[in-house]
Write a protein that holds these residues in place. Structure first.
Motif, mmCIF file in Angstrom:
data_model
loop_
_atom_site.group_PDB
_atom_site.id
_atom_site.type_symbol
_atom_site.label_atom_id
_atom_site.label_comp_id
_atom_site.label_asym_id
_atom_site.label_seq_id
_atom_site.Cartn_x
_atom_site.Cartn_y
_atom_site.Cartn_z
ATOM 1 N N THR A 8 1.439 22.207 24.935
ATOM 2 C CA THR A 8 0.659 21.526 25.981
ATOM 3 C C THR A 8 0.887 22.194 27.338
ATOM 4 O O THR A 8 0.000 22.207 28.173
ATOM 5 C CB THR A 8 0.995 20.018 26.076
ATOM 6 N N LEU A 11 -1.399 25.116 27.400
ATOM 7 C CA LEU A 11 -2.754 24.635 27.631
ATOM 8 C C LEU A 11 -2.927 24.247 29.094
ATOM 9 O O LEU A 11 -3.945 24.543 29.708
ATOM 10 C CB LEU A 11 -3.061 23.437 26.716
ATOM 11 N N GLY A 12 -1.889 23.626 29.661
ATOM 12 C CA GLY A 12 -1.918 23.263 31.082
ATOM 13 C C GLY A 12 -2.153 24.484 31.956
ATOM 14 O O GLY A 12 -2.926 24.447 32.907
ATOM 15 N N ILE A 15 -5.708 25.525 31.750
ATOM 16 C CA ILE A 15 -6.535 24.603 32.534
ATOM 17 C C ILE A 15 -6.479 24.980 34.011
ATOM 18 O O ILE A 15 -7.498 25.050 34.681
ATOM 19 C CB ILE A 15 -6.079 23.149 32.299
ATOM 20 N N VAL A 40 -2.573 17.124 36.400
ATOM 21 C CA VAL A 40 -3.275 17.467 35.161
ATOM 22 C C VAL A 40 -2.423 16.919 34.023
ATOM 23 O O VAL A 40 -1.259 17.282 33.898
ATOM 24 C CB VAL A 40 -3.429 19.005 34.998
ATOM 25 N N VAL A 42 -2.052 16.421 29.919
ATOM 26 C CA VAL A 42 -2.542 16.878 28.623
ATOM 27 C C VAL A 42 -1.847 16.030 27.569
ATOM 28 O O VAL A 42 -0.624 16.044 27.476
ATOM 29 C CB VAL A 42 -2.221 18.374 28.378
ATOM 30 N N SER A 43 -2.623 15.280 26.789
ATOM 31 C CA SER A 43 -2.023 14.445 25.750
ATOM 32 C C SER A 43 -1.744 15.293 24.517
ATOM 33 O O SER A 43 -2.224 16.424 24.413
ATOM 34 C CB SER A 43 -2.964 13.299 25.374
ATOM 35 N N TYR A 46 -4.653 16.751 22.882
ATOM 36 C CA TYR A 46 -5.386 17.724 23.702
ATOM 37 C C TYR A 46 -6.544 17.092 24.471
ATOM 38 O O TYR A 46 -7.561 17.728 24.704
ATOM 39 C CB TYR A 46 -5.859 18.925 22.868
ATOM 40 N N ASP A 47 -6.347 15.833 24.845
ATOM 41 C CA ASP A 47 -7.275 15.202 25.778
ATOM 42 C C ASP A 47 -6.699 15.498 27.152
ATOM 43 O O ASP A 47 -5.486 15.390 27.356
ATOM 44 C CB ASP A 47 -7.323 13.680 25.564
ATOM 45 N N VAL A 48 -7.557 15.859 28.062
ATOM 46 C CA VAL A 48 -7.102 16.248 29.388
ATOM 47 C C VAL A 48 -7.618 15.253 30.408
ATOM 48 O O VAL A 48 -8.781 14.851 30.366
ATOM 49 C CB VAL A 48 -7.615 17.663 29.739
ATOM 50 N N VAL A 79 -9.184 22.222 24.085
ATOM 51 C CA VAL A 79 -9.351 20.911 24.722
ATOM 52 C C VAL A 79 -10.331 20.063 23.922
ATOM 53 O O VAL A 79 -11.436 20.475 23.637
ATOM 54 C CB VAL A 79 -9.848 21.073 26.181
ATOM 55 N N ALA A 82 -12.159 15.955 28.195
ATOM 56 C CA ALA A 82 -11.641 16.047 29.557
ATOM 57 C C ALA A 82 -12.276 14.967 30.399
ATOM 58 O O ALA A 82 -13.444 14.638 30.236
ATOM 59 C CB ALA A 82 -11.946 17.418 30.149
#
Length: 108
Positions: A8, A11-12, A15, A40, A42-43, A46-48, A79, A82
């Protein structure tokens, strides 16, 4: 590490890279360096969720800017979804700008 297990944090960073391609229409600095992005999240799914502000409540891009942020984040393959939430608490001030942004605008 298979493609399905992505970090995550990694991924952050992706983003943030995408957010840095979005510029405030009135200031030639990206919205991340301007300090408009407060958080920001990030779950694990991968829900942002992005918590951001605008330079002013009656900013000319108040409608389009959050949509642009959302669309660009959704364009990242990993993602799932979002959501952008706008807040004016705390209100944006020039203090929130990065050194890079202040330098760019000749404020340092």
């Amino acid at each position: 590490m298979s493609e399905t297990t992505i970090d995550t944090q990694e991924l952050g960073e992706k983003i943030v890279k995408v957010i840095k391609t979005i510029y405030d229409p009135e200031i030639p600095v990206d919205i991340y360096e301007l300090g408009l992005i407060y958080d920001v999240f990030v779950s694990e799914d991968y829900d942002v969720k992005v918590l951001m502000t605008l330079t002013t409540p009656n900013c000319p891009v108040a409608e389009s800017l959050p949509m642009e942020v959302e669309e660009k984040i959704k364009s990242i393959n990993e993602v799932k979804d979002a959501e952008v939430e706008i807040t004016f608490d705390p209100p944006w001030t020039q203090e929130l700008m990065s050194e890079e942004a202040k330098l760019e605008l000749g404020m340092l």
